[in-house]
Design an enzyme around this catalytic site. Structure first.
Site, PDB file in Angstrom:
ATOM      1  N   ASP A  38      82.987  51.889  14.492  1.00  0.00           N
ATOM      2  CA  ASP A  38      81.706  50.955  14.875  1.00  0.00           C
ATOM      3  C   ASP A  38      80.682  51.869  14.152  1.00  0.00           C
ATOM      4  O   ASP A  38      80.648  52.854  13.710  1.00  0.00           O
ATOM      5  CB  ASP A  38      81.358  51.269  16.333  1.00  0.00           C
ATOM      6  CG  ASP A  38      82.532  50.425  17.086  1.00  0.00           C
ATOM      7  OD1 ASP A  38      83.208  49.504  16.269  1.00  0.00           O
ATOM      8  OD2 ASP A  38      82.735  50.497  18.523  1.00  0.00           O
ATOM      9  N   TYR A  66      89.060  62.751  18.801  1.00  0.00           N
ATOM     10  CA  TYR A  66      87.610  62.375  19.090  1.00  0.00           C
ATOM     11  C   TYR A  66      86.735  63.465  19.715  1.00  0.00           C
ATOM     12  O   TYR A  66      87.443  64.248  20.674  1.00  0.00           O
ATOM     13  CB  TYR A  66      87.359  61.076  19.863  1.00  0.00           C
ATOM     14  CG  TYR A  66      88.090  60.049  18.870  1.00  0.00           C
ATOM     15  CD1 TYR A  66      87.264  59.181  18.111  1.00  0.00           C
ATOM     16  CD2 TYR A  66      89.325  59.538  19.304  1.00  0.00           C
ATOM     17  CE1 TYR A  66      87.785  58.002  17.491  1.00  0.00           C
ATOM     18  CE2 TYR A  66      90.056  58.366  18.518  1.00  0.00           C
ATOM     19  CZ  TYR A  66      89.053  57.519  17.805  1.00  0.00           C
ATOM     20  OH  TYR A  66      89.670  56.555  17.022  1.00  0.00           O
ATOM     21  N   ASP A  80      79.603  51.119  26.161  1.00  0.00           N
ATOM     22  CA  ASP A  80      78.850  52.262  25.133  1.00  0.00           C
ATOM     23  C   ASP A  80      77.364  51.935  25.476  1.00  0.00           C
ATOM     24  O   ASP A  80      76.754  51.194  26.181  1.00  0.00           O
ATOM     25  CB  ASP A  80      79.427  52.231  23.716  1.00  0.00           C
ATOM     26  CG  ASP A  80      78.888  50.849  23.288  1.00  0.00           C
ATOM     27  OD1 ASP A  80      78.026  50.087  23.770  1.00  0.00           O
ATOM     28  OD2 ASP A  80      79.282  50.522  22.082  1.00  0.00           O
ATOM     29  N   ARG A 179      85.878  54.357  24.760  1.00  0.00           N
ATOM     30  CA  ARG A 179      84.719  54.071  25.703  1.00  0.00           C
ATOM     31  C   ARG A 179      85.307  53.485  27.017  1.00  0.00           C
ATOM     32  O   ARG A 179      84.690  53.691  27.963  1.00  0.00           O
ATOM     33  CB  ARG A 179      83.899  52.795  24.910  1.00  0.00           C
ATOM     34  CG  ARG A 179      84.791  51.699  24.312  1.00  0.00           C
ATOM     35  CD  ARG A 179      83.702  50.839  23.452  1.00  0.00           C
ATOM     36  NE  ARG A 179      84.512  50.020  22.509  1.00  0.00           N
ATOM     37  CZ  ARG A 179      84.328  48.710  22.551  1.00  0.00           C
ATOM     38  NH1 ARG A 179      83.505  47.979  23.307  1.00  0.00           N
ATOM     39  NH2 ARG A 179      84.755  48.161  21.565  1.00  0.00           N
TER      40      ARG A 179
END
Length: 300
Positions: A38, A66, A80, A179
């Site tokens: 994103d 991550y 998010d 998320r």
């Protein structure tokens, strides 16, 4: 020029923006990314050049690592920090490191996630975010993903105005929504939550330390040193088993021929075919003949 550029995608750019930029910098049309990040997420994004585009599906289907920040106190429609608030609850109790570590460990292993409403997953031919934008009710699908490890980042706790933030590092399978993981962690702690920051530090065997920004790649191009940022195609499929062949068989492989089934390699997934260390092709078991293997990709 064939190979993989481990790009460090910066915030504010889409994965497609990066592909367009690299086509311009490298003056090559055949460029493809290996998994969308994103715009608000930064991190490692391997970019395949020329013949390396043949391995995009195999590089995409790898573990990811991550660094994520979860905020307790309110949840959003997008899961998010970019979405509208849909639920709030101030954090007024003490949540310590041990509480967080205990909850995080409950997510290790195979878990089930409900696909976020704001995602590109299709239901009945329409993307979920299109349902959301048009206020159309839809049943979201669930999927199983695997969390290999999830670790609390020490000294990452921050408290302010009824909000509570902390960070964790997670290594997971393809298709994991971080998320959604943040939302589920918040729920396990008893609060609405959302993902407030995300960085992808490793994917497909490429790490943050060996990645290059667009500016750095442009600088190498101006110095006629683009090969300095290029990794061989084989780096992107090191997770696949290897089948070594002799010179005669190598010629058959390069001609895209089927081969007798080998006895010394598992056939439950595709595998690399190499000759004297050189990558020739990717093969898999023949879907109709159990005694043969067939090429999936051949590298000239």
């Amino acid at each position: 020029m064939d190979g993989i550029i481990p790009l460090w995608k910066e915030k504010g750019k889409t994965s497609h923006d990066c592909v367009i930029a690299l086509r311009r910098i490298c003056q090559i049309k055949k460029v493809g990314h290996t998994g969308t990040l994103d715009p608000e997420v930064e991190g490692v994004l391997p970019i395949c050049i020329n013949q390396a585009t043949k391995i995009v599906p195999f590089l995409t289907d790898t573990k990811k690592t991550y660094l994520a920040e979860v905020t307790l106190g309110y949840s959003t429609e997008t899961e998010d920090f970019t979405g509208k608030t849909i639920s709030e609850k101030q954090v007024q109790e003490l949540i310590n490191d041990n509480n967080i570590k205990e909850i995080l460990q409950k997510f290790v292993g195979t878990i089930t996630q409900t696909v976020p409403l704001y995602s590109a997953v299709k239901v009945n031919g329409m993307k979920l975010y299109e349902y959301a934008r048009n206020n159309i009710p839809v049943d979201r699908p669930s999927r199983q993903v695997k969390i290999d490890s999830i670790d609390f980042i020490e000294d990452s706790i921050r408290e302010e105005a009824g909000l509570f933030r902390f960070s964790f590092e997670v290594t997971c399978s393809k298709g994991t929504y971080i998320r959604t993981l943040c939302v589920d962690i918040g729920e396990a702690l008893g609060y609405p939550a959302h993902m407030s920051a995300l960085v992808r530090t490793e994917t497909g065997g490429f790490s943050q330390t060996e990645s290059f920004t667009l500016a750095q790649i442009k600088e190498k191009q101006e110095e006629n040193k683009l090969t300095d940022v290029l990794s061989p195609i084989s780096r992107g499929i090191e997770h696949l088993p290897v089948y070594q062949v002799d010179s005669e068989t190598a010629s058959r492989v390069l001609n895209g021929q089927k081969l007798p089934r080998p006895n010394d390699i598992p056939l439950d997934k595709p595998f690399r075919v190499q000759h004297q260390g050189d990558l020739l092709a990717i093969y898999q078991k023949h879907p109709e003949n159990e005694y043969e293997i067939k090429p999936v990709r051949v590298f000239k």
